[in-house]
Every structure is written in C-alpha cells, then in structure tokens.
Design a protein around this motif. Structure first.
Motif, PDB file in Angstrom:
ATOM      1  N   PRO A 435      22.121 -18.231  11.085  1.00 45.00           N
ATOM      2  CA  PRO A 435      20.663 -17.819  10.583  1.00 45.00           C
ATOM      3  C   PRO A 435      20.274 -16.268  10.767  1.00 45.00           C
ATOM      4  O   PRO A 435      20.940 -15.485  11.657  1.00 45.00           O
ATOM      5  CB  PRO A 435      19.775 -18.512  11.289  1.00 45.00           C
ATOM      6  CG  PRO A 435      20.354 -18.701  12.682  1.00 45.00           C
ATOM      7  CD  PRO A 435      22.105 -18.745  12.498  1.00 45.00           C
ATOM      8  N   ASN A 436      19.501 -15.808   9.960  1.00 48.66           N
ATOM      9  CA  ASN A 436      18.972 -14.454  10.330  1.00 48.66           C
ATOM     10  C   ASN A 436      17.805 -14.362  11.446  1.00 48.66           C
ATOM     11  O   ASN A 436      16.771 -14.422  10.873  1.00 48.66           O
ATOM     12  CB  ASN A 436      18.352 -13.856   8.959  1.00 48.66           C
ATOM     13  CG  ASN A 436      18.193 -12.220   8.956  1.00 48.66           C
ATOM     14  OD1 ASN A 436      18.334 -11.671   9.905  1.00 48.66           O
ATOM     15  ND2 ASN A 436      17.942 -11.752   7.629  1.00 48.66           N
ATOM     16  N   ARG A 437      18.480 -13.931  12.488  1.00 52.29           N
ATOM     17  CA  ARG A 437      17.584 -14.340  13.726  1.00 52.29           C
ATOM     18  C   ARG A 437      16.527 -13.048  13.882  1.00 52.29           C
ATOM     19  O   ARG A 437      15.322 -13.265  14.194  1.00 52.29           O
ATOM     20  CB  ARG A 437      18.368 -14.053  15.150  1.00 52.29           C
ATOM     21  CG  ARG A 437      19.068 -15.426  15.164  1.00 52.29           C
ATOM     22  CD  ARG A 437      19.633 -15.593  16.621  1.00 52.29           C
ATOM     23  NE  ARG A 437      20.464 -16.940  16.852  1.00 52.29           N
ATOM     24  CZ  ARG A 437      21.505 -17.374  16.466  1.00 52.29           C
ATOM     25  NH1 ARG A 437      22.308 -16.463  15.871  1.00 52.29           N
ATOM     26  NH2 ARG A 437      21.978 -18.601  16.913  1.00 52.29           N
ATOM     27  N   LEU A 438      16.883 -11.943  13.311  1.00 55.10           N
ATOM     28  CA  LEU A 438      15.709 -10.902  13.046  1.00 55.10           C
ATOM     29  C   LEU A 438      14.496 -11.304  12.438  1.00 55.10           C
ATOM     30  O   LEU A 438      13.398 -11.043  12.767  1.00 55.10           O
ATOM     31  CB  LEU A 438      16.388  -9.550  12.607  1.00 55.10           C
ATOM     32  CG  LEU A 438      17.393  -8.810  13.525  1.00 55.10           C
ATOM     33  CD1 LEU A 438      17.876  -7.567  12.880  1.00 55.10           C
ATOM     34  CD2 LEU A 438      16.516  -8.139  14.885  1.00 55.10           C
ATOM     35  N   LEU A 439      14.993 -11.635  11.198  1.00 57.18           N
ATOM     36  CA  LEU A 439      13.916 -11.998  10.325  1.00 57.18           C
ATOM     37  C   LEU A 439      13.067 -13.352  10.858  1.00 57.18           C
ATOM     38  O   LEU A 439      11.886 -13.465  10.696  1.00 57.18           O
ATOM     39  CB  LEU A 439      14.364 -12.487   8.839  1.00 57.18           C
ATOM     40  CG  LEU A 439      13.437 -12.716   7.790  1.00 57.18           C
ATOM     41  CD1 LEU A 439      12.503 -11.653   7.576  1.00 57.18           C
ATOM     42  CD2 LEU A 439      14.420 -13.304   6.544  1.00 57.18           C
ATOM     43  N   LEU A 440      13.830 -14.293  11.479  1.00 58.95           N
ATOM     44  CA  LEU A 440      13.235 -15.524  11.817  1.00 58.95           C
ATOM     45  C   LEU A 440      12.355 -15.158  13.006  1.00 58.95           C
ATOM     46  O   LEU A 440      11.259 -15.621  13.199  1.00 58.95           O
ATOM     47  CB  LEU A 440      14.009 -16.610  12.110  1.00 58.95           C
ATOM     48  CG  LEU A 440      15.074 -17.136  11.056  1.00 58.95           C
ATOM     49  CD1 LEU A 440      16.142 -18.108  11.622  1.00 58.95           C
ATOM     50  CD2 LEU A 440      14.113 -17.967  10.071  1.00 58.95           C
ATOM     51  N   ALA A 444       8.562 -15.751  13.500  1.00 60.63           N
ATOM     52  CA  ALA A 444       7.731 -16.545  14.800  1.00 60.63           C
ATOM     53  C   ALA A 444       6.838 -15.820  15.530  1.00 60.63           C
ATOM     54  O   ALA A 444       5.533 -16.285  15.822  1.00 60.63           O
ATOM     55  CB  ALA A 444       8.900 -16.907  15.726  1.00 60.63           C
ATOM     56  N   MET A 445       6.965 -14.326  15.472  1.00 58.71           N
ATOM     57  CA  MET A 445       5.797 -13.682  15.856  1.00 58.71           C
ATOM     58  C   MET A 445       4.787 -13.527  14.866  1.00 58.71           C
ATOM     59  O   MET A 445       3.434 -13.762  15.841  1.00 58.71           O
ATOM     60  CB  MET A 445       6.481 -12.095  16.103  1.00 58.71           C
ATOM     61  CG  MET A 445       5.384 -11.130  16.868  1.00 58.71           C
ATOM     62  SD  MET A 445       5.841  -9.558  17.112  1.00 58.71           S
ATOM     63  CE  MET A 445       6.234  -9.035  15.573  1.00 58.71           C
ATOM     64  N   ALA A 446       4.818 -13.191  14.072  1.00 55.36           N
ATOM     65  CA  ALA A 446       3.908 -13.286  12.817  1.00 55.36           C
ATOM     66  C   ALA A 446       3.014 -14.725  12.843  1.00 55.36           C
ATOM     67  O   ALA A 446       1.903 -14.986  13.010  1.00 55.36           O
ATOM     68  CB  ALA A 446       4.165 -13.050  11.454  1.00 55.36           C
ATOM     69  N   ALA A 517      12.794  -8.801  22.327  1.00 53.16           N
ATOM     70  CA  ALA A 517      14.093  -9.813  21.870  1.00 53.16           C
ATOM     71  C   ALA A 517      14.352  -9.178  20.297  1.00 53.16           C
ATOM     72  O   ALA A 517      15.682  -9.103  20.016  1.00 53.16           O
ATOM     73  CB  ALA A 517      13.202 -11.233  21.461  1.00 53.16           C
ATOM     74  N   LEU A 518      13.586  -8.628  19.927  1.00 56.54           N
ATOM     75  CA  LEU A 518      14.102  -7.894  18.342  1.00 56.54           C
ATOM     76  C   LEU A 518      15.210  -6.739  18.677  1.00 56.54           C
ATOM     77  O   LEU A 518      16.211  -6.556  18.137  1.00 56.54           O
ATOM     78  CB  LEU A 518      12.983  -7.320  17.710  1.00 56.54           C
ATOM     79  CG  LEU A 518      12.087  -8.564  16.733  1.00 56.54           C
ATOM     80  CD1 LEU A 518      10.877  -7.917  16.384  1.00 56.54           C
ATOM     81  CD2 LEU A 518      12.782  -9.231  15.959  1.00 56.54           C
ATOM     82  N   THR A 519      14.907  -6.080  19.838  1.00 60.03           N
ATOM     83  CA  THR A 519      15.749  -4.836  20.110  1.00 60.03           C
ATOM     84  C   THR A 519      16.943  -5.378  20.727  1.00 60.03           C
ATOM     85  O   THR A 519      18.183  -5.002  20.190  1.00 60.03           O
ATOM     86  CB  THR A 519      15.015  -4.132  21.278  1.00 60.03           C
ATOM     87  OG1 THR A 519      13.803  -3.782  20.808  1.00 60.03           O
ATOM     88  CG2 THR A 519      15.880  -2.930  21.526  1.00 60.03           C
ATOM     89  N   VAL A 520      16.999  -6.412  21.227  1.00 67.00           N
ATOM     90  CA  VAL A 520      18.153  -7.140  21.707  1.00 67.00           C
ATOM     91  C   VAL A 520      19.038  -7.914  20.615  1.00 67.00           C
ATOM     92  O   VAL A 520      20.475  -7.413  20.613  1.00 67.00           O
ATOM     93  CB  VAL A 520      17.948  -8.348  22.887  1.00 67.00           C
ATOM     94  CG1 VAL A 520      19.269  -8.933  23.110  1.00 67.00           C
ATOM     95  CG2 VAL A 520      17.567  -7.483  24.226  1.00 67.00           C
TER      96      VAL A 520
END
Length: 530
Positions: A435-440, A444-446, A517-520
C-alpha cells in the motif's frame, strides 16, 4: 454576513468547552490509523506486455476468396472477457494457488481474490496489452501472470478453430437439406413438364396470349406467302400456255421438274430445328440430362424431325403427280425451258406453303382450344420455376460459402488469427507497489483530526452551553429578567493558560507523531528508490 460570523463564533465557543473529549478521540483514532497503516502487508506486482500483430500478407492476397474476420475486434473482445469464472479457475490450478485450500469456502475466497487482483490494460490502437497481478508474494504473482499469458494466447486460437468448425458443420447440414429440397423441386418440375407437354406451352417462357399472337402472325404470314406462290404459279402457267400457242414446245420440262423435286426443302422447319438444337446445347452446359427442360427440348426436336420427314414426302409426292407437258420436236427455245423450270419450282413452293399453312392452322386451333386451361397451367409453371430457382440459388450460395469457410479455416491455420509476441516476459517488481503508506498515513491523520472536531461539535449540540444572553433568549424564546456575571480572578486566568498549554501540547503531539511517521516513511522510500 455579520450574523453568520456571530453564529460561527457561538458554535466555536460551544465546541471549545468539549475540546478535551475531541482531543482524546483524535488521539485514539490517530493511533489506531497509524497502527493499521503500518500493519498492512506489502503488495508486489508482476506484469507482462504482449503485442498482437493482426497484419498478415496472406489476407489481402486472399481477399474475395476467403472470409476476412475482424481480428482487432476479436482480440479486443477476448481481452475484455478473459477474466471470467472458468478462466480464473483454470488460472488458479495452473499457478498452484489451490494447494492450501481445504474447503469450498477457501476455494471461493481464492477465486474472488485472484479476480479482484487481475488486470488487463490496452493501449488502444497499438494492439499492446499489459497483463498484471498483485500478491503479497512476488513469485506467486509472477506464476499467475505466466499462466494468464498462456490462457490469453490459447483462448484466441481455440475460439477461432472452434468457430470455423462450427460454421462448416452448420453449412454442411444446410447443404444437405437444400440438396434434398432441390431434388424434390426438380422432380415436381419434370413431372409437370411431362404432364403438360402436349398443351402447346411456349418453351421460351412466354404466356399463352403472346404464344397465340405469334402463331396468328405466323399463320397470316404463311397464308400471304401461299397466295403469292399461287399467283406466281398461275402467272407461269399463263406464260407457258401463251408460249405453247405460239408453237413452242418444252422438251426438257419433265427432266427439270424431276430436278426440282430432288431439291425440295423446308426452310422454316430447318430454322426451328437449328434454334432448338442451339438451346439444347446451352441447357446441357448448365443442367444434367435428367433436367425437365432438356427432356422437353429433346422431345420437341424429335417431333420436328418427324414432321420434316412427312412434309418432304408430301412435297415430293405432289411434285411427281404434277401433269407433264407434251413437248414438240423443234420447240426447245430457251424461253420455254425457263418457263418450264419456273413452273416446276412454283408448284413445289405452293405444295410446301400449303403444308405450312395447314400446320400453322392446326397449331393455332390447338392453342385456342388450350387457352381455357393455359392461365392455370402457366401459373403452376411459374410457381414451380420460382420455387426451383430459389432452391437452386440457395444451394449454390451455400456451396460457395462452404468453400469460402474451408479456405478461411486453412488460411487461419496457415497464418493464424494474429501473431502474439511477448514484448516483456512476466516479471515481478522487487519493490512493493502497495500500500501507499505515505498517502494512507496522511489520510489517517486527516481522519483523526476530522473525528476529533466532529466529536466536539456533536457534544456541543447534545449539551449546549450558552455564553450570551441573546443566544439564550433566541433559543428558549422566553424573556430574560437579569444576568449574573462572574468575576474572573488571576487564579482563573492562570488556570486557563495552563489548560491552553496542555491542550496545545496534546494537539501538537498528535501532529508531531504523524509528522515523524511521515518523515520515516519518506526516508525509507527514498532509500528503496536509490
């Protein structure tokens, strides 16, 4: 506009009272969403590119001799219908995906999963197709794509051969059926022709009125020629009598008359016989000896030959019975000899034309007698001819189509419907595509922030708090007698500042968690790309 801003400020002040409930809900939703995003398994994709070459040099060369199918349309339809239940079940068996299935439910789940993860993409007019499949195991995805490529090629060949075989079988059955119908139509037509052969039916397809008109015209023409011949004979006799009165003798009349008798002919019958023989030759080139038209024409030729023999015999007999002229010894002038020859010729011509007038009169009488039944006979003949022509045309068309189908089948075997070329063989991407974890994670944050805001709004609506007397008056629609104010001390202000700092720290911590998390994830993806 001012009233709208006031209402928004009132709603925000109400929501601020329940800010801690919203923050807790946002934290819970954010943590759950992050855990779910990181727990999703990686998905690997295997793909293959196939080029379908639909151009063949044999097809333009065989244009008009073989049926040219729309290969582009066939391949497009095949690509759209490839992902079907039978093909997916075959694909599961070929890729060994059913080895772990212990029950019917597991097998159905496997089929549904494979169907949802398969993809066939077309680049349009270039006839380039991309077959893809996603799975948690890259080797499994590669095996599935290999099996899918094999099914794609085999399905096109099998459908083409099956379609040609089915078409040939159907045409052969129809040919047998129309062959029996054609034989029955020929039998009915032959029996009808033989039954009505003596009714003076026109052999060239003309109706009774036209046939009678022609017979009447022939009879009138024969009578006119007969009168002309009689007049010519009488004139010759008168001239010969005058010559005899002058003392001329015809010494050679008998020999000339015998010579004229030997040259008796029937030109009208000879012309009709020649015409019918030409028609017979033309019919023999198209039909067999058993065809009703050929049988009728041969019988008519035989009748005309017999009639010619009878007329020749009658003409010779009439010429031989003609009285001879006594000739003197010294009266052999050239004029007398010529008159004797002309007289003999005209006598033969009169006898021939008399027989012709009698024959045409007999035919005309027979045609007039048969005129009452002629319309019905002609209608039956027209219907039989029409049925026979339809059956014959359909039979010939089916035979031609069978030959075209046979040539088309051989053409498909020789050249193939299309040339399937594997441009890129099945290959699994070593890097996960889903999956595209960055987008997901951003989603999730939104979603967590949205759930927190919605919770505070719902709480403020369920248990509203009024911060203004006008707002309370509008809500309860009752008069307000007075307002009691509350004094805010320094301790209250200090407590509010601490509370604001804590809330800001909680909200900032939630945002910081997602940012980290997004940075990692971004760093990990950049390393994979490198």
């Amino acid at each position: 506009m001012e009233m709208l801003i006031v209402q928004l400020l009132i709603i925000v002040r109400r929501m601020w009272k329940y800010r801690w409930i919203g923050l807790v809900v946002a934290w819970v939703a954010g943590v759950v969403g992050a855990v779910v995003v990181f727990a999703l398994p990686d998905r690997y994709e295997a793909s293959a590119r196939i080029y379908v070459d639909t151009q063949s040099i044999l097809k333009p060369l065989m244009s008009g001799l073989a049926v040219q199918p729309n290969v582009e349309q066939q391949v497009t339809m095949l690509s759209r219908t490839l992902i079907s239940r039978p093909n997916v079940e075959k694909l599961v068996r070929m890729a060994d995906l059913d080895l772990k299935n212990q029950s019917k439910a597991q097998q159905e789940a496997t089929i549904e999963s494979v169907t949802s993860n398969l993809s066939i993409q077309s680049s349009g007019r270039d006839n380039l197709y991309i077959l893809g499949y996603r799975d948690s195991d890259p080797e499994t995805a590669k095996r599935v794509v290999q099996a899918l490529v094999s099914i794609f090629v085999e399905s096109s060949l099998g459908q083409t051969r099956q379609g040609t075989s089915t078409a040939t079988t159907f045409i052969n059955e129809q040919i047998k059926s129309y062959e029996s119908k054609l034989e029955e139509a020929e039998t009915r037509l032959k029996e009808f022709r033989l039954k009505n052969l003596s009714n003076n039916m026109a052999g060239d397809g003309k109706d009774s009125a036209t046939h009678i008109a022609e017979l009447s015209a022939q009879l009138e023409r024969a009578r006119l020629e007969f009168r002309e011949a009689v007049n010519a004979r009488d004139a010759a006799k008168a001239q010969l009598d005058a010559e005899k009165a002058r003392g001329g003798a015809l010494t050679t009349a008998q020999s000339l008359m015998q010579e004229s008798n030997a040259n008796v002919s029937t030109p009208e019958l000879d012309a009709r016989l020649a015409e019918h023989r030409r028609n017979l030759d033309a019919l023999l080139q198209r039909y067999t000896d058993q065809h009703p038209d050929i049988i009728a024409t041969r019988k008519l030729i035989k009748d005309l030959e017999e009639q010619k023999k009878r007329e020749m015999a009658e003409l010779r007999k009439a010429a031989m019975n003609m009285p001879t002229v006594s000739l003197g010894q010294n009266n052999g002038s050239l004029a007398s000899q010529e008159l004797v020859r002309i007289l003999a010729t005209t006598e033969v011509q009169v006898a021939s034309l008399r027989a012709r007038v009698d024959e045409y009169s007999s035919r005309y009488a027979q045609a007039m007698a048969a005129l009452k039944t002629a319309p019905q006979v002609e209608a039956e003949a027209a219907q039989l001819n029409r049925d026979y022509a339809i059956q014959k045309k359909n039979y010939e068309d089916l035979v031609q189509r069978r030959e075209q189908a046979s040539i088309s089948g051989e053409l498909d075997v020789a050249s193939g419907v299309a040339d399937f070329r594997v441009i890129d063989p099945p290959r699994a991407n070593p890097k996960p595509v889903a999956p595209n974890r960055l987008l997901l994670l951003a989603g999730a944050m939104a979603a967590a922030l949205a759930m927190g805001v919605f919770t505070t709004f719902a709480a403020s609506q369920l248990r509203p708090v009024f911060h203004d007397a006008d707002d309370l008056r509008n809500r309860v629609e009752l008069p307000i007698l007075g307002v009691v104010t509350r004094l805010v001390t320094e301790a209250d202000r200090a407590r509010q500042r601490v509370d604001l700092i804590r809330f800001s720290a909680g909200a900032g911590g939630l945002l910081a968690m997602f940012a980290i998390a997004l940075t990692v994830l971004a760093v990990q993806l950049s390393r994979q790309v490198v």
